[in-house]
Design an enzyme around this catalytic site. Structure first.
Site, PDB file in Angstrom:
ATOM      1  N   GLU A   1      -6.815   4.686   7.457  1.00 34.44           N
ATOM      2  CA  GLU A   1      -6.652   5.590   7.159  1.00 34.44           C
ATOM      3  C   GLU A   1      -8.302   7.027   6.875  1.00 34.44           C
ATOM      4  OE1 GLU A   1      -3.478   5.352   5.412  1.00 34.44           O
ATOM      5  OE2 GLU A   1      -1.813   4.790   7.566  1.00 34.44           O
TER       6      GLU A   1
ATOM      7  N   ASN B   1       0.606  -1.068   0.000  1.00 33.25           N
ATOM      8  CA  ASN B   1      -0.104  -0.079  -0.155  1.00 33.25           C
ATOM      9  C   ASN B   1       0.967   1.065  -0.126  1.00 33.25           C
ATOM     10  OD1 ASN B   1      -1.284   2.143   0.921  1.00 33.25           O
ATOM     11  ND2 ASN B   1      -3.051   1.622   2.730  1.00 33.25           N
TER      12      ASN B   1
ATOM     13  N   GLY C   1       2.375   2.790  10.743  1.00 35.03           N
ATOM     14  CA  GLY C   1       3.334   3.619  10.831  1.00 35.03           C
ATOM     15  C   GLY C   1       4.387   4.080  11.685  1.00 35.03           C
TER      16      GLY C   1
ATOM     17  N   GLU D   1      -5.583  -4.558  10.679  1.00 36.96           N
ATOM     18  CA  GLU D   1      -4.158  -3.473  10.614  1.00 36.96           C
ATOM     19  C   GLU D   1      -5.085  -2.479  12.360  1.00 36.96           C
ATOM     20  OE1 GLU D   1      -1.971  -2.581   7.112  1.00 36.96           O
ATOM     21  OE2 GLU D   1      -4.081  -1.326   7.296  1.00 36.96           O
TER      22      GLU D   1
ATOM     23  N   HIS E   1      -9.451   1.024   4.529  1.00 39.00           N
ATOM     24  CA  HIS E   1      -8.448   1.342   5.859  1.00 39.00           C
ATOM     25  C   HIS E   1      -8.623   2.464   6.828  1.00 39.00           C
ATOM     26  CE1 HIS E   1      -4.108   2.492   6.427  1.00 39.00           C
ATOM     27  NE2 HIS E   1      -3.881   1.688   5.431  1.00 39.00           N
TER      28      HIS E   1
ATOM     29  N   LYS F   1       0.094   4.729   0.034  1.00 39.79           N
ATOM     30  CA  LYS F   1      -0.619   5.516   0.484  1.00 39.79           C
ATOM     31  C   LYS F   1      -0.119   6.471  -0.536  1.00 39.79           C
ATOM     32  CE  LYS F   1      -0.191   3.462   4.808  1.00 39.79           C
ATOM     33  NZ  LYS F   1      -0.140   3.393   6.161  1.00 39.79           N
TER      34      LYS F   1
ATOM     35  N   SER G   1       3.739  -0.966  10.689  1.00 44.96           N
ATOM     36  CA  SER G   1       4.720  -2.087  10.921  1.00 44.96           C
ATOM     37  C   SER G   1       4.952  -2.874  10.069  1.00 44.96           C
ATOM     38  CB  SER G   1       5.328  -1.430  12.007  1.00 44.96           C
ATOM     39  OG  SER G   1       4.581   0.200  12.122  1.00 44.96           O
TER      40      SER G   1
HETATM   41  P1  13P Z   1       3.249   0.688   7.684  1.00 48.41           P
HETATM   42  O1  13P Z   1       3.404  -0.509   7.521  1.00 48.41           O
HETATM   43  O2  13P Z   1       4.048   2.202   7.289  1.00 48.41           O
HETATM   44  O3  13P Z   1       2.769   0.395   9.302  1.00 48.41           O
HETATM   45  O4  13P Z   1       1.373   1.224   7.212  1.00 48.41           O
HETATM   46  C1  13P Z   1       0.784  -0.177   7.430  1.00 48.41           C
HETATM   47  C2  13P Z   1      -0.502   0.285   6.209  1.00 48.41           C
HETATM   48  O5  13P Z   1      -1.263   1.095   6.592  1.00 48.41           O
HETATM   49  C3  13P Z   1      -1.075  -0.626   4.860  1.00 48.41           C
HETATM   50  O6  13P Z   1      -2.074  -0.681   4.857  1.00 48.41           O
END
Ligand code: 13P
Length: 257
Positions: free
Chosen positions: A102, A9, A178, A172, A100, A11, A218
């Site tokens: 976010e 992903n 992150g 997640e 997601h 992002k 992460s």
């Molecule tokens: P990170 O791997 O940067 O923590 O992000 C995870 C994520 O949100 C994948 O969709």
């Protein structure tokens, strides 16, 4: 046997030149291995929507699926700024990340909205990757299982078992995204097991055992092996570590014993 899925992903990162370079670097390492690797695992890359055409071109002939990070639930209409399932399909997209954290926490997406998107994805033969996850406050309050159950059942509302069979789930934990704080393999396995138990109740044993549940939050080249070796962890959804070819390729090559 569920095939492991390793999904990137990206992002809101990269431009067209960097995106093409990254796909080329990933392919240079993975293409020669796909005859063997491809038997037991799948790979997917979800770039920002505007980079989908460039990434589609770079993925031509590769055994790597193309994903989107979000979409609208209607096929077309007056929805300024949105992109629909048929539009994604026209560019070779096969998977779509939905719900997601976010999207939930920054853009206010609800289980009801996410459920409409899941239904649209299924109507158009896209594989929904339905994300669920608790915040730190919810975990500390002891609400994790309830939050995950609500998000899972909410996202899958009104679907029949044969439709649920086509969905991929991603667990997640919000506090792990992150932050560099990964759930331990034990913590993740516990929640994956609980999610699968809910799926068994909702869709029956056969369907539930076929549904992939990915872990995200992460994930790195260093911690992926111990996570995806757990029985109910069927792959990884990777943010930060998917933006570098070497770390993403190492993640795809995870040892899964
Ligand atoms: P990170 O791997 O940067 O923590 O992000 C995870 C994520 O949100 C994948 O969709």
């Amino acid at each position: 046997m569920r095939k492991k899925l390793f999904a990137a992903n990206w992002k809101m990162n990269l431009g067209p030149v960097q995106a093409r370079e990254l796909v080329r670097a990933i392919r240079a390492q993975l293409d020669p291995q796909f005859a063997t690797l491809g038997k037991e695992r799948e790979v997917m890359i979800a770039p920002p929507a505007i980079l989908i055409p460039a990434v589609q071109q770079e993925l031509a002939g590769a055994a790597i699926a193309l994903g989107a990070q979000n979409m609208h639930f209607e096929d077309q209409g007056a929805f300024t700024g949105e992109i629909s399932a048929p539009m994604l399909k026209a560019y070779g997209v096969t998977h779509v990340i939905l719900g997601h954290s976010e999207r939930r926490h920054i853009f206010g997406e609800t289980d009801e909205l996410i459920n409409k998107k899941v239904k649209s994805a299924l109507r158009h033969d896209l594989i929904p990757v339905l994300c669920v996850g608790e915040t730190l406050a919810q975990r500390e309050a002891g609400d994790t299982t309830q939050v995950l159950t609500n998000q899972l059942l909410g996202g899958l509302a009104e679907l029949e078992s044969h439709q649920i069979a086509k969905v991929t789930i991603a667990y997640e934990p919000v506090w792990a995204i992150g932050t560099g704080k990964t759930a331990t393999p034990e913590q993740a396995q516990r929640e994956h097991g609980a999610l699968r138990a809910t799926l068994i109740e909702r869709a029956g044993r056969a369907v539930a055992h076929g549904v992939r549940i990915l872990y995200g939050g992460s994930v790195t080249a260093e911690n992926v092996d111990s996570l995806v070796s757990r029985p109910d962890i069927d792959g990884a959804l990777v943010g930060g570590a998917s933006l570098k070819a070497d770390s993403f390729v190492r993640i795809v090559r995870a040892l899964t014993v």
